[in-house]
Design a protein around this motif. Sequence first.
Motif, PDB file in Angstrom:
ATOM      1  N   LEU A 185       0.663  -1.047  -0.321  1.00 41.22           N
ATOM      2  CA  LEU A 185       0.390  -0.039  -0.169  1.00 41.22           C
ATOM      3  C   LEU A 185       0.835   1.150   0.059  1.00 41.22           C
ATOM      4  CD1 LEU A 185      -2.885  -1.079   2.678  1.00 41.22           C
ATOM      5  CD2 LEU A 185      -3.082  -0.599  -0.240  1.00 41.22           C
ATOM      6  N   ILE A 186       1.786   1.216   0.402  1.00 39.58           N
ATOM      7  CA  ILE A 186       2.713   2.320   0.713  1.00 39.58           C
ATOM      8  C   ILE A 186       3.466   2.622  -0.573  1.00 39.58           C
ATOM      9  CG2 ILE A 186       5.209   3.056   2.288  1.00 39.58           C
ATOM     10  CD1 ILE A 186       2.453   3.413   3.716  1.00 39.58           C
ATOM     11  N   ALA A 187       3.942   1.568  -1.134  1.00 41.52           N
ATOM     12  CA  ALA A 187       4.403   1.427  -2.346  1.00 41.52           C
ATOM     13  C   ALA A 187       3.991   1.527  -3.914  1.00 41.52           C
ATOM     14  CB  ALA A 187       5.527   0.214  -3.178  1.00 41.52           C
ATOM     15  N   LEU A 188       2.467   1.585  -2.984  1.00 38.74           N
ATOM     16  CA  LEU A 188       1.185   1.509  -4.531  1.00 38.74           C
ATOM     17  C   LEU A 188       1.285   2.419  -5.138  1.00 38.74           C
ATOM     18  CD1 LEU A 188      -0.924  -0.473  -6.381  1.00 38.74           C
ATOM     19  CD2 LEU A 188      -2.637   0.723  -4.043  1.00 38.74           C
ATOM     20  N   PRO A 189       0.800   4.018  -4.475  1.00 39.68           N
ATOM     21  CA  PRO A 189       1.057   5.355  -6.274  1.00 39.68           C
ATOM     22  C   PRO A 189       2.508   4.924  -7.388  1.00 39.68           C
ATOM     23  CG  PRO A 189       0.529   5.893  -3.735  1.00 39.68           C
ATOM     24  CD  PRO A 189       1.219   4.336  -3.435  1.00 39.68           C
TER      25      PRO A 189
END
Length: 574
Positions: free
Chosen positions: A323-327
């Motif tokens: 989720l942290i890396a998703l963008p």
Amino acid sequence: MSNDNKIRPPLTELDINTTAGGFYNGFATSVAVPAKIIISALVVWAIFWPVQSGAVLNGFNGFILGNFAAWYIWVVAFFVIVCFLLALWPAAGRLNLGLDGEGPEFSNFSWFSMMFGAGIGVGMLTWAVAEPVTHFQSNPETIMGLTTGGTEDNIRMAYKWSFLHWGLGAWACYAICGLSLAFFSYRRGLPLTIRSGLTPLFGSSLAGILGHIIDIVAVVATILGVAQTLGFGVDQFVAGLTRIGIGGLTDAEGAASTFGIIVALLIIMGASTLSALSGVGKGIKWLSNINMVLSIILLGFFIIFGATFFGFNAMFIGIWDYLIALPELSFNVFRSDGVEGSESFLLAQWQGWWPVFYWAWWIAFAPFVGLFLARISRGRTIREFVLGAMIVPALMCFVWFAWAGGTAIDLELNGGANGVIFDASNGDKIFAMTNFMLADISAILSWAMTVMIVVLLMTFLVTSADSAVLIVNTINAAGDEGPKARPHILFWGAALAFVVAGLLISGGTTAIQTAMVIGALPFSIVMALMAIALLKAVYNDSRREQAGVPMTHDKIEGATGNGLPSGLDGTPAE
């Protein structure tokens, strides 16, 4: 001028010509015949000219990966954004994918079982073990020298990339198609076919050649997307039968032989065709419930007897990292400098092998899964659909990857597997792992576990194949969900088997992957337009609600005030 005249009711009629009587009774021959010709030509080409077809397909594949990788990455990011926007947007989230007050046909358990089984279920048995293991050994971070493949410092990277490929992006592709079809078919009363999702943009012109082309593209993409799934499944099915003790199905190198491919396809497609003849409410529903129960049993085995705490950490830390890396992961495109072996070349190559391949796979699979989701989701709200068809299945995938793949990694790192799992083929990894876990306990128990996995694999494959046959016939019949003539069900069952066999025999799963990536490209454009059309329709419905203008087909009849169907009197469709 009143608001009623400014904001007109939406289009509720799309008169697609279908044949009355004869072999194609009830079918739109402008879709069914060209689709059959294209697929038949592909089969003949792959079987009789395997070298030429392989070379041409690889050339197209290289062109697409070199020029459209960014498109695949960004369009899937767009689908994720649209899905969450529709779920969080109050005017959209509460809308019923059916008539106002209508409830769902299936229970939550049956709904989720059918959705998961047809959507990604079969891939779990191959990739829940194989993919974390593969990314544990190599991924962009290892290419850039940030982590070391095959060591503990690379575990988190393995799960970040695995969750990306099987998480929100995958289910957003399905959700866009499913939402669009359910919205325009069950609220608007339009035919349950792909072209209906574009009526806010193109109106009644979709009843003609433009709509025919869109549906043909959807049929071809569906066949190729399902062929990709069946191709992986056939390899694994043969590996499982070999583990059970049935010989003669593999070649000297342990890969599925031509004879093994034919035997596997005869079993799978024979059962799926029988199930397709019984319809979605019988065969597919019961098969989906069976494979869901067996999936829970197998997953429970990994959670309880596998790497319990390793899987727990992989699950929650992996979700956090994802989720942290998703963008960044959703928009980052690796650009090659053209120098073979350089870091940028290897990163671009890796992205083509993994994210681009997966996005193409999910897009090609989307007409099938989306139309199937629409059929089983009538009466649910948009918000409920997004939560149920996007977030919940993604979490289920994460659970599988955490405990099945985590057990494999833990056994290799700490359990003395010594390459037994890592060195097995992708399809055979889950069998190698369960056999290693149970070998010292009981040979009979190990054999029984293999049999259960083979049965589970078969139910997943049959569910996917028979659902695809029904969906293709629904598109060919201009959205008619009623019973289809047996010859057409038999044709598409056989066609699907021949596509898989032809491409596997001519070039293995790589040939299927190449054909699928090519076939997915035109449908990705259709899907992007479907997402835009859905946003436009929901926005205009919010304006209609404020103005007191009817929005569902049951309330629109007789309410246009001019004796003409809405959208056919020169006014915009939406």
